[in-house]
Structure formats: C-alpha cells, structure tokens
Design a protein around this motif. Structure first.
Motif, PDB file in Angstrom:
ATOM      1  N   ALA A 244       1.255  -2.431  -1.421  1.00 40.37           N
ATOM      2  CA  ALA A 244       1.692  -2.934   0.130  1.00 40.37           C
ATOM      3  C   ALA A 244       0.537  -2.528   0.939  1.00 40.37           C
ATOM      4  CB  ALA A 244       2.967  -2.348   0.549  1.00 40.37           C
ATOM      5  N   ALA A 245      -0.148  -1.356   0.713  1.00 42.45           N
ATOM      6  CA  ALA A 245      -1.338  -1.134   1.585  1.00 42.45           C
ATOM      7  C   ALA A 245      -2.536  -2.082   1.365  1.00 42.45           C
ATOM      8  CB  ALA A 245      -1.694   0.394   1.157  1.00 42.45           C
TER       9      ALA A 245
ATOM     10  N   ARG B  11      -1.575  -5.549   3.057  1.00 44.02           N
ATOM     11  CA  ARG B  11      -1.412  -5.338   4.712  1.00 44.02           C
ATOM     12  C   ARG B  11      -2.201  -6.188   5.347  1.00 44.02           C
ATOM     13  NH1 ARG B  11      -1.023   0.733   5.492  1.00 44.02           N
ATOM     14  NH2 ARG B  11       0.723   0.672   4.189  1.00 44.02           N
ATOM     15  N   THR B  12      -1.744  -6.818   6.192  1.00 42.87           N
ATOM     16  CA  THR B  12      -2.542  -7.731   7.170  1.00 42.87           C
ATOM     17  C   THR B  12      -2.897  -6.769   8.408  1.00 42.87           C
ATOM     18  OG1 THR B  12      -0.627  -8.314   8.294  1.00 42.87           O
ATOM     19  CG2 THR B  12      -1.366  -9.861   6.457  1.00 42.87           C
TER      20      THR B  12
ATOM     21  N   GLN C  62      -0.038  -6.250  10.786  1.00 43.11           N
ATOM     22  CA  GLN C  62       0.751  -4.857  10.187  1.00 43.11           C
ATOM     23  C   GLN C  62       0.145  -3.768  10.326  1.00 43.11           C
ATOM     24  OE1 GLN C  62       1.395  -6.276   6.039  1.00 43.11           O
ATOM     25  NE2 GLN C  62       3.009  -7.480   6.428  1.00 43.11           N
ATOM     26  N   GLU C  63      -1.084  -3.676  10.270  1.00 43.47           N
ATOM     27  CA  GLU C  63      -1.771  -2.416  10.666  1.00 43.47           C
ATOM     28  C   GLU C  63      -1.713  -1.967  12.135  1.00 43.47           C
ATOM     29  OE1 GLU C  63      -3.582  -0.650   8.938  1.00 43.47           O
ATOM     30  OE2 GLU C  63      -3.667  -1.425   7.018  1.00 43.47           O
TER      31      GLU C  63
END
Length: 482
Positions: free
Chosen positions: A383-384, A387-388, A391-392
C-alpha cells in the motif's frame, strides 16, 4: 484683395491648353482640391512667369500621379493604380485579392474575389506527437547514481550529435568524446556508448567508416572510425526533439530499475507483486544504489581485426616465435584454466529463495502467526508503494487532526459561543498552530475533521457563511487515527 474662386482655376487651365484635346468630365478627387489650394496660394503671392510655370508643372505631376491624365477604365470594380495580385506570388496560393494601395483616401474598389483555400502539409495532432511527454514518472521512483550519470552522458552526447547533424557534419566518436568530456568533466568511453545503445537502441545508427577527415593526430589517416547518426526523419534536431529523446531515455532507465525491483519483490517471503502502473515508490528495503550497471550492447567493430583472448589463441599465434619449454608451459596453463572452469560450473548449486532466519526472540511463536504478520507487513508495504500524491496529502492532514481538534476546542471555550463562523475559527487556529498554515489550508483540515468525526464537529451553511458547532456530549473523538 478679393478671394480667388474655384472657377478661375479652371478658366486659367482652359486658356493655357487651347491646343489640347477636349477630355470628358472627371469626378473631383483629392488631387483637384490640392490643385485648388495651390492656385489660391499662388494668387495670394506676387504673380510671375516663373512661379506660374512651376505651378502648372506641379499640378501636372499631381494629376499624372493620381491617374487623372489617362482615360478611366471601363470596369469600375478595378483600380488602375494597383495591379491585381494573388497569394500565389507569395507561395500561398488559392486566393485572389484585388486591392488598392491609394494613400490619398481609402479605395472602395478593394475587395476579395475568392475564398482563401490553404493547402498545408498535414501533421499529426499534438497529443500524438508529444504522447511520451505526458507519461510522467512518479517522483518516488528515483534512479541510482550511475544511472543518473548515464542519463546526463546521453543528454550531452545527444547535444553534440545534434550540433554536428544540423550542420551536415559526420559525427565520429572522437568528436563526441571530446565534446561530452568538455561538458561533463568526466571520462567518456565507448563502453558508455554501448550502455546508451542498450537503454535506447532506436536513438542512433552506428557504423564503422574510414577516410573521414579528422584533425586528431592520434587517429591514423584512412583508419576506421565509429560514426554516430541520429535516427530522426527530421532534417534538423531542435531543442524540443532533444527534450523528447531525453524523456524517453529516462523512462527506459526507470523501466530497467523496475525489472530489478520486480525480481527483488519476488524473492521476498512472502513474495509480492505490484503492477507497474500503480507503483509510485520503491520497497523500503530495496537499495536502489545496488542495482547492477546497465549491460553493454555490441558496437560495430573495424573489419579484419584479430583479438587474442585465451592462452590457446596466443599459443597458436606465437608457436613459431617461442621456445619448446615456453610452449609446454602455455599448454599446461590452458589445460588448468579449462579444468577450473569446468569444476566451478559443476559445483555451483541451483539458486534457492532466501528464507530469513527466525530471530531468537521469536522462538516458540507459531509459524502460522509469523506468516500472518509477514503477510500483513507485506500488504502495508505494498500500500505504501502504490500510494498516490493525493493519498499522501490526506494522510498528512489526518496526522494533524488530533492537535487541531484540541486547538478548536480551546477556541470554542475562549469565545464562549455555541457556534463559530468558519473564517473566525480558521484565523484563530492558524495563529495557534505550531506550523505555518494558511486559512484556506486550515479550512480544508476542518472539513476533513468534520468528515472523520461527524458526531463531534458539524458544519452548517447559513446564507453565505459556514458555521462550526461542537457536540459537547461527545467526550472522545473517533476516526482521528492515521
């Protein structure tokens, strides 16, 4: 003195030109007004034969320039003072224009005779020509240092090749080497060119040619030289083309690192698989700088060149030049080398996936529990890695919400009001928060706080303003964990 009349001017002209043929009446133009003004000014002066002759000559020149001395054309749609012109004379074609360039007054005869039709060479639309530029690489996919150096070498090499190509000069490796080394202050060898060919094989065409003029004393006249020609259909390489090629080279480098990253993920326990289009950053344990260097492709070599790489080839070549004792030593050395290579191939075991050893602190823990923990950790890392940027930003805002919630509660206590306007609350919180946040950013945080803690904070739009209201019965905030 009485003022001169317009009829006096025409009577004087009629007496001065008795022998001239009678002409048809012409419409009065601006030149007639000019001649009348000249006549008036001349009458106000002292008359003399010389001034009268100059005046008549000046009036005649004006009439000739204005086109009043000749007969009027029958077609009133065309002007005798300006010829017909077409855009074909200027290389455009397809439109005929009839215009008048009169400086005395705008000519009503100027008009367009046909609708312009342009026949241009058709090009592909911009979204197709610059499609590669739109494929942006996420900023988290950084390149190893040696790959960045190779990308800079390609940029410098492409600049030198384009400069030589644009002036129709053969680009040899000697010229390119000198130019790249002057730009980068680093050594540039044929091995780097071979790596560039591996990364971007369609960029250049390499040949071995001879009898190329050179001013380098180290290159013998008539010897073969490595030439480089860009694979471009355009006659000139412009700056936009160089930027496009640089972007393609960078994308190819990222693709190579992605292949090594994919092999690293498959070697983990448990193995992971992340699609390339969703990968935004490397695995935390993937050391980018340990990625092996780019393999070198084969470059054209000069014909009739002999290279001695093994002891057997040296023996065959120098058999007639060495003593029998040296020949026996070379034969024994060749046999020992072959035996060592054979033994190393036979003794190499097949590669096995690396299994991390169990730490001493985890002895006694069930293997199934360890596998579930590792699977959950792999899911978190995946998921990390996918991550877009949005999302960050959301995670960063969520990490600020607990502190902002405490500040908001203190603002309500200080104001002693059941509801606060959004603008007032944002200003109070922005001045109390430890980091510099604008009122617009603070408003985004409050909207997110109302989203994740809807039972504690509510936003009510009333007329043109937004009001914040806290639920005092709720003591614990929910949904603020990151």
């Amino acid at each position: 003195m009485s003022q001169a009349r317009v009829t006096d001017f025409f009577s004087q002209r009629r007496r001065g030109a008795v022998a001239a043929p009678v002409k048809a009446a012409k419409p009065r133009s601006r030149s007639s007004a000019v001649s009348v003004a000249i006549t008036r000014s001349s009458k106000n002066r002292a008359g003399s034969p010389t001034s009268s002759a100059v005046r008549d000559e000046f009036v005649r020149v004006i009439d000739e320039a204005a086109g009043l001395s000749g007969p009027q054309p029958k077609d009133s749609s065309s002007c005798p003072r300006t010829p017909k012109r077409t855009l074909a004379a200027f290389g455009l074609g397809g439109v005929a224009v009839q215009s008048c360039m009169c400086q005395s007054a705008p000519c009503y005869r100027s008009r367009t005779l046909s609708v312009p039709v342009y026949s241009l060479s058709t090009e592909l639309p911009a979204y197709q020509r610059y499609h590669t530029l739109a494929q942006a690489v996420p900023p988290g996919l950084s390149l190893p240092y040696q790959y960045k150096v190779l990308a800079e070498m390609f940029r410098s090499m492409d600049t030198v090749v384009a400069m030589l190509h644009n002036r129709s000069e053969t680009a040899t490796f000697a010229k390119i080497k000198q130019g790249v080394q002057d730009m980068m202050h680093k050594r540039f060898e044929e091995s780097h060119v071979a790596q560039i060919k591996t990364v971007f094989p369609d960029a250049y065409t390499f040949r071995q040619e001879k009898n190329i003029p050179t001013f380098n004393s180290s290159i013998k006249k008539g010897s073969y030289q490595l030439t480089v020609e860009p694979n471009e259909a355009r006659p000139i390489l412009s700056a936009s083309h160089l930027l496009d090629r640089k972007h393609i080279f960078h994308l190819n480098l990222v693709s190579i690192v992605r292949r090594h990253h994919k092999a690293f993920l498959s070697s983990l326990v448990p193995p992971m698989s992340v699609p390339d289009d969703k990968l935004t950053r490397w695995h935390p344990r993937f050391n980018v700088d340990t990625v092996p260097a780019v393999q070198s492709s084969s470059l054209p070599q000069p014909p009739h060149t002999e290279k001695l790489s093994t002891a057997q080839e040296v023996l065959d070549r120098a058999r007639s030049l060495i003593t029998p004792k040296m020949e026996k030593a070379l034969v024994s050395l060749a046999l020992k080398t072959e035996d060592k290579v054979t033994d190393s191939r036979d003794s190499t075991p097949p590669p096995t996936p690396a299994v991390p050893p169990t730490p001493a602190a985890l002895k006694g823990v069930s293997q199934s529990l360890l596998e579930r923990i590792r699977a959950k950790e792999a899911q978190r890392l995946e998921a990390a890695m996918t991550r877009t940027r949005a999302q960050e930003d959301r995670l960063l805002m969520l990490s600020r919400l607990p502190e902002l919630a405490r500040i908001l509660r203190n603002v309500f206590v200080a104001e002693k009001k059941p509801a606060l306007i959004m603008e007032v609350a944002c200003n109070r919180m922005a001045s109390s928060y430890r980091s510099a946040l604008s009122t617009g950013e603070m408003e985004k945080h409050l909207h997110l706080l109302a989203e994740v803690a809807a039972d504690w904070l509510t936003i009510h739009p009333i007329r043109k303003d937004l009001y914040l209201k806290l639920n005092k019965s709720t003591e614990h905030l929910t949904g603020l964990s990151t």
